[in-house]
Design a protein around this motif. Structure first.
Motif, PDB file in Angstrom:
ATOM      1  N   ALA A 218       0.850  -1.189   0.000  1.00  0.00           N
ATOM      2  CA  ALA A 218       0.000   0.000   0.000  1.00  0.00           C
ATOM      3  C   ALA A 218       0.882   1.233   0.000  1.00  0.00           C
ATOM      4  O   ALA A 218       1.780   1.366   0.835  1.00  0.00           O
ATOM      5  N   ALA A 219       0.650   2.123  -0.959  1.00  0.00           N
ATOM      6  CA  ALA A 219       1.437   3.345  -1.100  1.00  0.00           C
ATOM      7  C   ALA A 219       0.638   4.548  -0.612  1.00  0.00           C
ATOM      8  O   ALA A 219      -0.489   4.778  -1.060  1.00  0.00           O
ATOM      9  N   ASP A 220       1.229   5.303   0.302  1.00  0.00           N
ATOM     10  CA  ASP A 220       0.573   6.477   0.875  1.00  0.00           C
ATOM     11  C   ASP A 220       0.190   7.490  -0.193  1.00  0.00           C
ATOM     12  O   ASP A 220       0.961   7.766  -1.113  1.00  0.00           O
ATOM     13  N   GLN A 221      -1.002   8.057  -0.024  1.00  0.00           N
ATOM     14  CA  GLN A 221      -1.496   9.160  -0.835  1.00  0.00           C
ATOM     15  C   GLN A 221      -1.895  10.273   0.125  1.00  0.00           C
ATOM     16  O   GLN A 221      -1.640  10.185   1.318  1.00  0.00           O
ATOM     17  N   GLU A 222      -2.580  11.266  -0.363  1.00  0.00           N
ATOM     18  CA  GLU A 222      -3.034  12.370   0.491  1.00  0.00           C
ATOM     19  C   GLU A 222      -4.190  11.929   1.390  1.00  0.00           C
ATOM     20  O   GLU A 222      -4.960  11.040   1.046  1.00  0.00           O
TER      21      GLU A 222
ATOM     22  N   GLY B 210      -6.606  -1.204  -6.013  1.00  0.00           N
ATOM     23  CA  GLY B 210      -7.567  -0.739  -5.031  1.00  0.00           C
ATOM     24  C   GLY B 210      -7.018   0.358  -4.156  1.00  0.00           C
ATOM     25  O   GLY B 210      -5.927   0.874  -4.370  1.00  0.00           O
ATOM     26  N   GLY B 211      -7.802   0.687  -3.163  1.00  0.00           N
ATOM     27  CA  GLY B 211      -7.429   1.705  -2.207  1.00  0.00           C
ATOM     28  C   GLY B 211      -7.991   1.402  -0.832  1.00  0.00           C
ATOM     29  O   GLY B 211      -9.020   0.734  -0.713  1.00  0.00           O
ATOM     30  N   ILE B 212      -7.301   1.847   0.187  1.00  0.00           N
ATOM     31  CA  ILE B 212      -7.771   1.751   1.571  1.00  0.00           C
ATOM     32  C   ILE B 212      -7.708   3.156   2.130  1.00  0.00           C
ATOM     33  O   ILE B 212      -6.670   3.826   2.034  1.00  0.00           O
ATOM     34  N   GLY B 213      -8.818   3.623   2.695  1.00  0.00           N
ATOM     35  CA  GLY B 213      -8.841   4.983   3.188  1.00  0.00           C
ATOM     36  C   GLY B 213      -9.780   5.200   4.346  1.00  0.00           C
ATOM     37  O   GLY B 213     -10.562   4.311   4.711  1.00  0.00           O
ATOM     38  N   PRO B 214      -9.719   6.396   4.914  1.00  0.00           N
ATOM     39  CA  PRO B 214     -10.532   6.724   6.082  1.00  0.00           C
ATOM     40  C   PRO B 214     -11.976   7.067   5.720  1.00  0.00           C
ATOM     41  O   PRO B 214     -12.247   7.659   4.687  1.00  0.00           O
ATOM     42  N   ALA B 215     -12.877   6.677   6.599  1.00  0.00           N
ATOM     43  CA  ALA B 215     -14.280   7.051   6.475  1.00  0.00           C
ATOM     44  C   ALA B 215     -14.492   8.382   7.192  1.00  0.00           C
ATOM     45  O   ALA B 215     -13.956   8.597   8.279  1.00  0.00           O
ATOM     46  N   GLU B 216     -15.263   9.252   6.579  1.00  0.00           N
ATOM     47  CA  GLU B 216     -15.586  10.521   7.238  1.00  0.00           C
ATOM     48  C   GLU B 216     -16.660  10.317   8.296  1.00  0.00           C
ATOM     49  O   GLU B 216     -16.785  11.112   9.213  1.00  0.00           O
TER      50      GLU B 216
ATOM     51  N   PRO C 215      -8.556  13.341  -8.105  1.00  0.00           N
ATOM     52  CA  PRO C 215      -7.289  14.072  -8.098  1.00  0.00           C
ATOM     53  C   PRO C 215      -6.331  13.517  -9.161  1.00  0.00           C
ATOM     54  O   PRO C 215      -6.386  12.333  -9.504  1.00  0.00           O
ATOM     55  N   GLY C 216      -5.459  14.360  -9.659  1.00  0.00           N
ATOM     56  CA  GLY C 216      -4.476  13.911 -10.644  1.00  0.00           C
ATOM     57  C   GLY C 216      -5.135  13.555 -11.963  1.00  0.00           C
ATOM     58  O   GLY C 216      -6.153  14.111 -12.337  1.00  0.00           O
ATOM     59  N   ASP C 217      -4.554  12.630 -12.646  1.00  0.00           N
ATOM     60  CA  ASP C 217      -5.080  12.190 -13.942  1.00  0.00           C
ATOM     61  C   ASP C 217      -5.821  10.865 -13.840  1.00  0.00           C
ATOM     62  O   ASP C 217      -5.714  10.015 -14.714  1.00  0.00           O
ATOM     63  N   TYR C 218      -6.554  10.670 -12.761  1.00  0.00           N
ATOM     64  CA  TYR C 218      -7.239   9.398 -12.545  1.00  0.00           C
ATOM     65  C   TYR C 218      -8.642   9.368 -13.141  1.00  0.00           C
ATOM     66  O   TYR C 218      -9.368   8.397 -12.955  1.00  0.00           O
ATOM     67  N   GLY C 219      -9.067  10.410 -13.822  1.00  0.00           N
ATOM     68  CA  GLY C 219     -10.379  10.405 -14.476  1.00  0.00           C
ATOM     69  C   GLY C 219     -11.471  10.962 -13.591  1.00  0.00           C
ATOM     70  O   GLY C 219     -11.247  11.830 -12.750  1.00  0.00           O
ATOM     71  N   ARG C 220     -12.672  10.430 -13.772  1.00  0.00           N
ATOM     72  CA  ARG C 220     -13.853  10.885 -13.030  1.00  0.00           C
ATOM     73  C   ARG C 220     -14.546   9.686 -12.407  1.00  0.00           C
ATOM     74  O   ARG C 220     -14.335   8.555 -12.838  1.00  0.00           O
ATOM     75  N   PHE C 221     -15.404   9.955 -11.420  1.00  0.00           N
ATOM     76  CA  PHE C 221     -16.136   8.873 -10.769  1.00  0.00           C
ATOM     77  C   PHE C 221     -17.523   9.344 -10.365  1.00  0.00           C
ATOM     78  O   PHE C 221     -17.816  10.538 -10.342  1.00  0.00           O
TER      79      PHE C 221
END
Length: 116
Positions: free
Chosen positions: A30-34, A51-57, A95-101
């Motif tokens: 897993a590579a850190d992102q913002e 994939g991604g692992i991230g915090p829930a608001e 963010p970046g060039d990852y497209g839209r969702f």
């Protein structure tokens, strides 16, 4: 023609714990992102689903979600709603060039992401 699952996301109220759990259990990297988010490499090779692992608001955001790659976010979201889905996140830039969702809840309430 079917659309591929292109990405998965694990959102947790304790993203650091979730990251340690999944990397320890499956040997993923897993590579850190913002913002405490991490991009996941499952080690399955080129062409594998990332994939991604991230915090829930909030606790209600926690869970696992798939993202399906589509050619037209707006059209696919409209089709999903016509079939009984509810829009959760309108089409937006990543963010970046990852497209839209975009994200919708299927008729059973399961969140499903669209990526294009």
């Amino acid at each position: 023609m079917g659309r591929p699952v292109a990405f998965f996301e694990i959102i947790s109220t304790d993203a650091e714990r979730a990251r340690g759990f999944y990397t320890g259990l499956f040997g993923w990297s897993a590579a850190d992102q913002e913002g405490g988010y991490a991009l996941v490499d499952t080690g399955a090779g080129e062409g594998a689903i990332g994939g991604g692992i991230g915090p829930a608001e909030s606790p209600s955001e926690a869970g696992v979600k798939i993202y399906v790659q589509v050619d037209d976010l707006e059209k696919t979201l409209e089709q999903a709603v016509a079939l009984g889905a509810t829009t959760l996140v309108e089409p937006a830039a990543l963010p970046g060039d990852y497209g839209r969702f975009a994200v919708f809840a299927d008729p059973d309430g399961n969140p499903v992401g669209l990526w294009g």
